[in-house]
Design an enzyme around this catalytic site. Structure first.
Site, PDB file in Angstrom:
ATOM      1  N   ASP A  68       0.843  -1.203   0.000  1.00 13.16           N
ATOM      2  CA  ASP A  68       0.000   0.000   0.000  1.00 13.16           C
ATOM      3  C   ASP A  68       0.873   1.246   0.000  1.00 13.16           C
ATOM      4  O   ASP A  68       2.072   1.168   0.282  1.00 13.16           O
ATOM      5  CB  ASP A  68      -0.988  -0.001   1.178  1.00 13.16           C
ATOM      6  CG  ASP A  68      -0.347  -0.386   2.514  1.00 13.16           C
ATOM      7  OD1 ASP A  68       0.899  -0.372   2.609  1.00 13.16           O
ATOM      8  OD2 ASP A  68      -1.089  -0.696   3.449  1.00 13.16           O
ATOM      9  N   ASN A 137      -8.567  -1.549  12.910  1.00 14.77           N
ATOM     10  CA  ASN A 137      -9.959  -1.592  12.449  1.00 14.77           C
ATOM     11  C   ASN A 137     -10.234  -2.806  11.561  1.00 14.77           C
ATOM     12  O   ASN A 137     -11.253  -2.875  10.889  1.00 14.77           O
ATOM     13  CB  ASN A 137     -10.289  -0.306  11.678  1.00 14.77           C
ATOM     14  CG  ASN A 137      -9.411  -0.127  10.452  1.00 14.77           C
ATOM     15  OD1 ASN A 137      -8.521  -0.943  10.199  1.00 14.77           O
ATOM     16  ND2 ASN A 137      -9.646   0.913   9.696  1.00 14.77           N
ATOM     17  N   HIS A 139      -8.407  -3.762   8.971  1.00 14.44           N
ATOM     18  CA  HIS A 139      -7.998  -3.628   7.570  1.00 14.44           C
ATOM     19  C   HIS A 139      -6.820  -4.554   7.243  1.00 14.44           C
ATOM     20  O   HIS A 139      -6.056  -4.958   8.124  1.00 14.44           O
ATOM     21  CB  HIS A 139      -7.702  -2.176   7.198  1.00 14.44           C
ATOM     22  CG  HIS A 139      -6.438  -1.595   7.732  1.00 14.44           C
ATOM     23  ND1 HIS A 139      -6.231  -0.233   7.840  1.00 14.44           N
ATOM     24  CD2 HIS A 139      -5.283  -2.169   8.182  1.00 14.44           C
ATOM     25  CE1 HIS A 139      -5.024  -0.018   8.322  1.00 14.44           C
ATOM     26  NE2 HIS A 139      -4.440  -1.159   8.548  1.00 14.44           N
ATOM     27  N   GLU A 144      -9.765  -0.745   3.782  1.00 11.37           N
ATOM     28  CA  GLU A 144     -10.460  -0.275   4.977  1.00 11.37           C
ATOM     29  C   GLU A 144     -11.871  -0.854   5.027  1.00 11.37           C
ATOM     30  O   GLU A 144     -12.459  -1.168   3.986  1.00 11.37           O
ATOM     31  CB  GLU A 144     -10.567   1.255   4.920  1.00 11.37           C
ATOM     32  CG  GLU A 144      -9.227   1.975   4.826  1.00 11.37           C
ATOM     33  CD  GLU A 144      -8.530   2.111   6.164  1.00 11.37           C
ATOM     34  OE1 GLU A 144      -8.337   1.086   6.850  1.00 11.37           O
ATOM     35  OE2 GLU A 144      -8.163   3.227   6.527  1.00 11.37           O
TER      36      GLU A 144
HETATM   37  P1  PGA Z   1       1.175  -2.092  12.675  1.00 10.72           P
HETATM   38  O1  PGA Z   1       0.171  -1.811  11.473  1.00 10.72           O
HETATM   39  O2  PGA Z   1       2.013  -3.261  12.281  1.00 10.72           O
HETATM   40  O3  PGA Z   1       1.971  -0.818  12.797  1.00 10.72           O
HETATM   41  O4  PGA Z   1       0.341  -2.385  13.884  1.00 10.72           O
HETATM   42  C1  PGA Z   1      -0.643  -2.818  10.977  1.00 10.72           C
HETATM   43  C2  PGA Z   1      -1.691  -2.226  10.067  1.00 10.72           C
HETATM   44  O5  PGA Z   1      -2.240  -1.158  10.378  1.00 10.72           O
HETATM   45  O6  PGA Z   1      -1.997  -2.839   9.031  1.00 10.72           O
END
Ligand code: PGA
Length: 245
Positions: A68, A137, A139, A144
């Protein structure tokens, strides 16, 4: 089927993640893999780089797909997810840039860039492995909620929750870009294997909703329940000491 690997702590999770990836590389040195940024996989990448230094792995033939990227930032912005992936993974593992498929967020036509990405995945015969983190959340990448399982690589609006959780990298909430490109759910879920990496108590609730709750676009990671070959790598605090199945 979901296979669960539980580790005592984050350090053990990183060793286990590196073992998993070393196994993938040994079985198929030119595997096509989508890799995430985020805090969670960083220790795994450091462990892989350490193994490379010791001559235990050779990742130079891996084909790397970006997961992403923010929209609307200069291509060389140090906060771009590509720069992060480059400094944490691509460069330490000596992966040539010619093996990397980047999400071209600066093309004048982001929709065409999304189609080109999906075409690049098709051209290698689909992904061998999706390595994914889990958003607070639910995702996957920047898919999302709500995201359907057949959604393709596309431009998305970030949710308030993602903006909030990324504000630490930007200094303030109002500096976080509002839009991004994400590899589509269909690309990620149709990989021959998925590795979901989850660490920390703050992920416990969403991890259980993803694996045991209803399969719904409101928790995009819940679609992993339908994927044939999923490994969930979690530390004890993410899983919860009282919940062993
Ligand atoms: P993080 O992010 O590894 O910093 O917890 C994961 C994400 O938001 O996909």
């Amino acid at each position: 089927m979901v296979r669960l690997i539980l580790t005592e702590d984050y350090e053990a999770l990183c060793r286990s993640g590196a073992d998993f990836l070393a196994g993938v590389i040994a079985a198929k040195p030119d595997a096509a893999v989508v890799f995430p940024t985020g805090e969670t996989p960083m220790g795994i990448y450091r462990e892989l780089a350490e193994r490379l230094r010791r001559g235990e792995i050779d990742a130079t033939r891996l084909r790397v797909f970006q997961l992403d990227e923010y929209l609307g930032i200069p291509p060389d912005d140090h906060r771009s997810l590509f720069r992060w992936m480059e400094s944490a993974l691509i460069s330490p593992l000596g992966i040539p840039m010619t093996n990397v498929v980047r999400l071209s967020v600066n093309s004048s036509d982001p929709e065409a860039a999304c189609q080109a990405y999906d075409e690049a995945v098709r051209a290698v015969g689909g992904l061998d492995l999706s390595v994914l983190g889990l958003g607070p959340n639910g995702h996957l990448g920047f898919n999302e909620p709500p995201s359907k399982p057949d959604s393709t690589t596309r431009v998305v609006e970030l949710t308030e929750e993602s903006i909030y959780s990324n504000a630490r990298y930007w200094g303030a909430r109002d500096r976080v870009p509002r839009r991004a490109i994400t590899a589509g759910m269909d690309v990620l879920l149709s990989a021959r294997q998925v590795l979901l990496v989850v660490s920390g108590e703050h992920k416990r609730d969403i991890l259980h909703r993803a694996l045991e709750g209803p399969v719904t676009p409101d928790v995009p990671a819940s679609y992993l329940q339908l994927v044939p070959d999923v490994t969930v790598l979690a530390d004890r605090v993410a899983w919860g000491p009282e919940r062993v199945r």
